[in-house]
Design a protein around this motif. Sequence first.
Motif, PDB file in Angstrom:
ATOM      1  N   LEU A   1      23.163 -21.747  23.506  1.00 14.04           N
ATOM      2  CA  LEU A   1      24.102 -21.198  22.529  1.00 14.04           C
ATOM      3  C   LEU A   1      25.460 -20.876  23.128  1.00 14.04           C
ATOM      4  O   LEU A   1      26.455 -20.788  22.431  1.00 14.04           O
ATOM      5  N   GLY A   2      25.487 -20.635  24.426  1.00 10.33           N
ATOM      6  CA  GLY A   2      26.717 -20.246  25.110  1.00 10.33           C
ATOM      7  C   GLY A   2      26.391 -19.830  26.527  1.00 10.33           C
ATOM      8  O   GLY A   2      25.369 -20.244  27.084  1.00 10.33           O
TER       9      GLY A   2
ATOM     10  N   ARG B   1      20.119 -14.386  22.073  1.00 10.27           N
ATOM     11  CA  ARG B   1      20.759 -13.092  22.260  1.00 10.27           C
ATOM     12  C   ARG B   1      19.681 -12.090  22.646  1.00 10.27           C
ATOM     13  O   ARG B   1      18.698 -11.906  21.931  1.00 10.27           O
TER      14      ARG B   1
ATOM     15  N   VAL C   1      28.146  -9.843  21.763  1.00 10.76           N
ATOM     16  CA  VAL C   1      28.438 -11.260  21.604  1.00 10.76           C
ATOM     17  C   VAL C   1      29.933 -11.399  21.372  1.00 10.76           C
ATOM     18  O   VAL C   1      30.508 -10.739  20.513  1.00 10.76           O
TER      19      VAL C   1
ATOM     20  N   GLU D   1      32.727 -14.128  20.429  1.00 12.89           N
ATOM     21  CA  GLU D   1      33.010 -15.470  19.924  1.00 12.89           C
ATOM     22  C   GLU D   1      34.519 -15.618  19.894  1.00 12.89           C
ATOM     23  O   GLU D   1      35.204 -14.916  19.152  1.00 12.89           O
ATOM     24  N   ASP D   2      35.032 -16.504  20.748  1.00  8.83           N
ATOM     25  CA  ASP D   2      36.466 -16.654  20.915  1.00  8.83           C
ATOM     26  C   ASP D   2      36.776 -18.095  21.296  1.00  8.83           C
ATOM     27  O   ASP D   2      36.052 -18.694  22.095  1.00  8.83           O
TER      28      ASP D   2
ATOM     29  N   THR E   1      30.892 -19.099  22.672  1.00  9.61           N
ATOM     30  CA  THR E   1      30.154 -17.848  22.562  1.00  9.61           C
ATOM     31  C   THR E   1      29.761 -17.362  23.945  1.00  9.61           C
ATOM     32  O   THR E   1      29.197 -18.110  24.744  1.00  9.61           O
TER      33      THR E   1
ATOM     34  N   PHE F   1      27.651 -14.130  25.786  1.00  6.95           N
ATOM     35  CA  PHE F   1      26.736 -13.018  25.621  1.00  6.95           C
ATOM     36  C   PHE F   1      26.961 -12.100  26.819  1.00  6.95           C
ATOM     37  O   PHE F   1      26.921 -12.553  27.970  1.00  6.95           O
TER      38      PHE F   1
END
Length: 120
Positions: free
Chosen positions: A32-33, A56, A62, A64-65, A69, A71
């Motif tokens: 996911l990241g 997560r 979290v 998000e930018d 993503t 964590f």
Amino acid sequence: MFQPTKAPITLTEAAAARVRDLVAKSGEEGVLGLRVGVKNTGCSGLSYIVEYAKERKRFEDVVEDKGVTLFIDPTAVMFILGSEMDYKEDKMFSGFVFNNPNETGRCGCGESFSVAAEQG
């Protein structure tokens, strides 16, 4: 001053591009990241950890930018709050670099850092 609506960490465009590249090329299903944390190690006491995240974990922030993503390990938040994650690459080095306003010292090799205990 603590701002609950502000992300604990920000990313530069270079860092976001590298995160996207790493996630796309991870070769693992369900990534996911990236997860950012710290561990006790080195001359100065703490070192940054960046690893793939497939879920997560409990109490994680979290971020998000810029289309990615991150964590944030809950045990790391107090050490990295307000930091900027960047990515640098040159002939001798490539990797994530953290511009951390909480750092009070860094070892000579740059692998670990320290933060001051809050004065009461």
